[in-house]
Design a protein around this motif. Structure first.
Motif, mmCIF file in Angstrom:
data_model
loop_
_atom_site.group_PDB
_atom_site.id
_atom_site.type_symbol
_atom_site.label_atom_id
_atom_site.label_comp_id
_atom_site.label_asym_id
_atom_site.label_seq_id
_atom_site.Cartn_x
_atom_site.Cartn_y
_atom_site.Cartn_z
ATOM 1 N N ARG A 174 0.832 -1.194 0.000
ATOM 2 C CA ARG A 174 0.000 0.000 0.000
ATOM 3 C C ARG A 174 0.872 1.252 0.000
ATOM 4 N NH1 ARG A 174 -3.467 -1.263 4.505
ATOM 5 N NH2 ARG A 174 -2.709 0.515 5.660
ATOM 6 N N GLU A 175 1.894 1.240 0.850
ATOM 7 C CA GLU A 175 2.809 2.389 0.911
ATOM 8 C C GLU A 175 3.491 2.604 -0.423
ATOM 9 O OE1 GLU A 175 5.412 1.724 4.212
ATOM 10 O OE2 GLU A 175 3.805 2.153 5.657
ATOM 11 N N HIS A 176 3.940 1.512 -1.016
ATOM 12 C CA HIS A 176 4.630 1.587 -2.297
ATOM 13 C C HIS A 176 3.698 2.165 -3.376
ATOM 14 C CE1 HIS A 176 7.470 0.539 -5.377
ATOM 15 N NE2 HIS A 176 6.533 -0.143 -6.018
ATOM 16 N N LEU A 177 2.490 1.620 -3.460
ATOM 17 C CA LEU A 177 1.564 2.045 -4.509
ATOM 18 C C LEU A 177 1.030 3.459 -4.264
ATOM 19 C CD1 LEU A 177 -0.531 -1.109 -5.468
ATOM 20 C CD2 LEU A 177 1.336 -0.039 -6.701
ATOM 21 N N GLY A 179 2.751 5.952 -3.190
ATOM 22 C CA GLY A 179 3.760 6.818 -3.786
ATOM 23 C C GLY A 179 3.649 6.849 -5.302
ATOM 24 N N GLU A 180 3.429 5.679 -5.877
ATOM 25 C CA GLU A 180 3.292 5.605 -7.335
ATOM 26 C C GLU A 180 2.049 6.346 -7.821
ATOM 27 O OE1 GLU A 180 3.418 1.708 -8.882
ATOM 28 O OE2 GLU A 180 5.514 1.390 -8.328
ATOM 29 N N LEU A 181 0.972 6.191 -7.067
ATOM 30 C CA LEU A 181 -0.272 6.873 -7.422
ATOM 31 C C LEU A 181 -0.066 8.386 -7.436
ATOM 32 C CD1 LEU A 181 -3.357 5.328 -5.657
ATOM 33 C CD2 LEU A 181 -3.372 6.615 -7.767
ATOM 34 N N HIS A 182 0.627 8.863 -6.425
ATOM 35 C CA HIS A 182 0.948 10.280 -6.344
ATOM 36 C C HIS A 182 1.633 10.735 -7.629
ATOM 37 C CE1 HIS A 182 3.713 13.612 -5.397
ATOM 38 N NE2 HIS A 182 2.748 14.043 -4.618
ATOM 39 N N ASP A 183 2.650 9.971 -8.052
ATOM 40 C CA ASP A 183 3.403 10.344 -9.249
ATOM 41 C C ASP A 183 2.534 10.286 -10.504
ATOM 42 O OD1 ASP A 183 5.488 10.563 -7.527
ATOM 43 O OD2 ASP A 183 6.468 8.694 -8.119
ATOM 44 N N VAL A 184 1.719 9.229 -10.616
ATOM 45 C CA VAL A 184 0.871 9.078 -11.803
ATOM 46 C C VAL A 184 -0.140 10.216 -11.889
ATOM 47 C CG1 VAL A 184 -0.940 7.683 -12.862
ATOM 48 C CG2 VAL A 184 1.129 6.578 -12.026
ATOM 49 N N LEU A 185 -0.762 10.565 -10.754
ATOM 50 C CA LEU A 185 -1.757 11.640 -10.771
ATOM 51 C C LEU A 185 -1.115 12.968 -11.133
ATOM 52 C CD1 LEU A 185 -3.934 10.663 -7.672
ATOM 53 C CD2 LEU A 185 -4.447 10.337 -10.096
ATOM 54 N N ARG A 186 0.112 13.208 -10.631
ATOM 55 C CA ARG A 186 0.809 14.444 -10.965
ATOM 56 C C ARG A 186 1.179 14.475 -12.430
ATOM 57 N NH1 ARG A 186 -0.627 14.475 -6.987
ATOM 58 N NH2 ARG A 186 -0.325 15.738 -5.153
ATOM 59 N N SER A 187 1.729 13.363 -12.936
ATOM 60 C CA SER A 187 2.234 13.376 -14.305
ATOM 61 C C SER A 187 1.089 13.458 -15.320
ATOM 62 C CB SER A 187 3.118 12.149 -14.579
ATOM 63 O OG SER A 187 2.352 10.973 -14.550
ATOM 64 N N THR A 188 -0.099 12.980 -14.942
ATOM 65 C CA THR A 188 -1.223 13.062 -15.867
ATOM 66 C C THR A 188 -2.070 14.308 -15.624
ATOM 67 O OG1 THR A 188 -2.497 11.627 -14.375
ATOM 68 C CG2 THR A 188 -1.430 10.562 -16.237
ATOM 69 N N GLY A 189 -1.767 15.053 -14.553
ATOM 70 C CA GLY A 189 -2.515 16.271 -14.248
ATOM 71 C C GLY A 189 -3.978 16.015 -13.921
ATOM 72 N N THR A 204 0.314 11.310 1.800
ATOM 73 C CA THR A 204 1.248 11.066 0.700
ATOM 74 C C THR A 204 0.658 11.475 -0.640
ATOM 75 O OG1 THR A 204 2.173 9.185 1.898
ATOM 76 C CG2 THR A 204 2.660 9.315 -0.453
ATOM 77 N N VAL A 205 -0.628 11.165 -0.818
ATOM 78 C CA VAL A 205 -1.193 11.271 -2.159
ATOM 79 C C VAL A 205 -1.771 12.654 -2.464
ATOM 80 C CG1 VAL A 205 -3.631 10.596 -1.906
ATOM 81 C CG2 VAL A 205 -2.282 9.664 -3.790
ATOM 82 N N ALA A 206 -2.155 13.405 -1.434
ATOM 83 C CA ALA A 206 -3.007 14.572 -1.669
ATOM 84 C C ALA A 206 -2.296 15.922 -1.570
ATOM 85 C CB ALA A 206 -4.171 14.549 -0.687
#
Ligand code: ADP
Ligand code: ADP
Length: 230
Positions: A174-177, A179-189, A204-206
């Motif tokens: 969960r912790e790993h994903l 972080g990844e979700l954060h990056d994906v949401l940022r990179s896709t805007g 982490t995500v928001a």
């Protein structure tokens, strides 16, 4: 008008016996374009009800939800441009990984060749390049959640609504994903509303965290400022 705007929203359920439960109690909330907002609160505080009302899946007893200036209930479900991701019941078990990710693109009548390109790009984005032809039944829990994320992102939704998307997974994953979700949401805007009962996940995500208690928003602030709140 841009972004998401929730005004004086009330969601109620009729109880099995007498009386009503007020799940969402006069909530006001704004989410800017490209912003990720976490709805954080204990079980039963009304997070899912608020998310469902935003999705247009729960008719409000009062108040309104507008996206880009339009009332969500006035737009047909398939034209809202929202992506949804929930905790379970995610993947179509009889389809390949690619078939799952392509689902929304088929619905949107994206031509086959472009579909293939976009599926490949999405699988790369979620770290599953080369997994397209795998059967869903051969995936681990974390891989399945990544496929679900890729599927939700496939039609390039303007607004992504996530309800405890990772809570079925163990803590480390969960912790790993997160972080990844954060990056994906940022990179896709992508603009996103992220429901969770987990502090770390929310922080982490928001960009901002809305704390929900008994159907009301107790506090809405950036993670840094909430962290330092007394
Ligand atoms: P959370 O997502 O924070 O766990 P919910 O929105 O699921 O909170 O629930 C808020 C309140 O509404 C709870 O008291 C819950 O029991 C009630 N509730 C949620 N869904 C329904 C429903 N379909 N019918 C009746 N009551 C519901
Ligand atoms: P279904 O599960 O419906 O049979 P397919 O596996 O045929 O779905 O694939 C659906 C979509 O995904 C098609 O548009 C195809 O272009 C694309 N696709 C199929 N296999 C792959 C793959 N290995 N990598 C990337 N895209 C693929």
């Amino acid at each position: 008008m841009t972004g998401l705007s929730v005004r004086d929203l009330v969601v109620r359920y009729e109880g099995p016996g007498r009386g009503w439960t007020t799940a969402v109690d006069r909530v006001d909330l704004d989410v800017a374009d490209g912003e990720v907002l976490a709805l954080l609160g204990p079980s039963g505080s009304g997070k899912s009800s608020l998310l469902r009302a935003v999705a247009g899946l729960e008719p409000p007893a009062a108040g309104s939800v507008t996206w880009s200036g339009r009332d969500v209930t006035s737009v047909p479900v398939h034209r809202r441009g929202f992506g949804l991701m929930f905790q379970d019941g995610q993947l179509f078990p009889h389809r390949s990984v690619a078939g799952n990710v392509a689902y929304g693109l088929v619905m949107a009548e994206v031509p086959r060749a472009e579909r293939g390109r976009r599926v490949e790009l999405l699988l790369e984005t979620v770290g599953l390049a080369g997994y397209g032809s795998r059967a869903v039944s051969t995936l681990s829990g974390g891989q399945a959640q990544r496929v679900a994320l890729a599927r939700a992102l496939a039609p390039a939704p303007q607004l992504l609504l996530l309800d405890e998307p990772l809570s079925a997974l163990d803590r480390g994953l969960r912790e790993h994903l997160t972080g990844e979700l954060h990056d994906v949401l940022r990179s896709t805007g992508t603009t996103a509303l992220y429901v969770t009962h987990d502090h770390d996940e929310a922080f982490t995500v928001a960009d901002r965290v809305a704390v929900m208690v008994d159907g009301r928003l107790a506090q809405v602030d950036s993670p840094g400022r909430l962290w330092h709140a007394p």
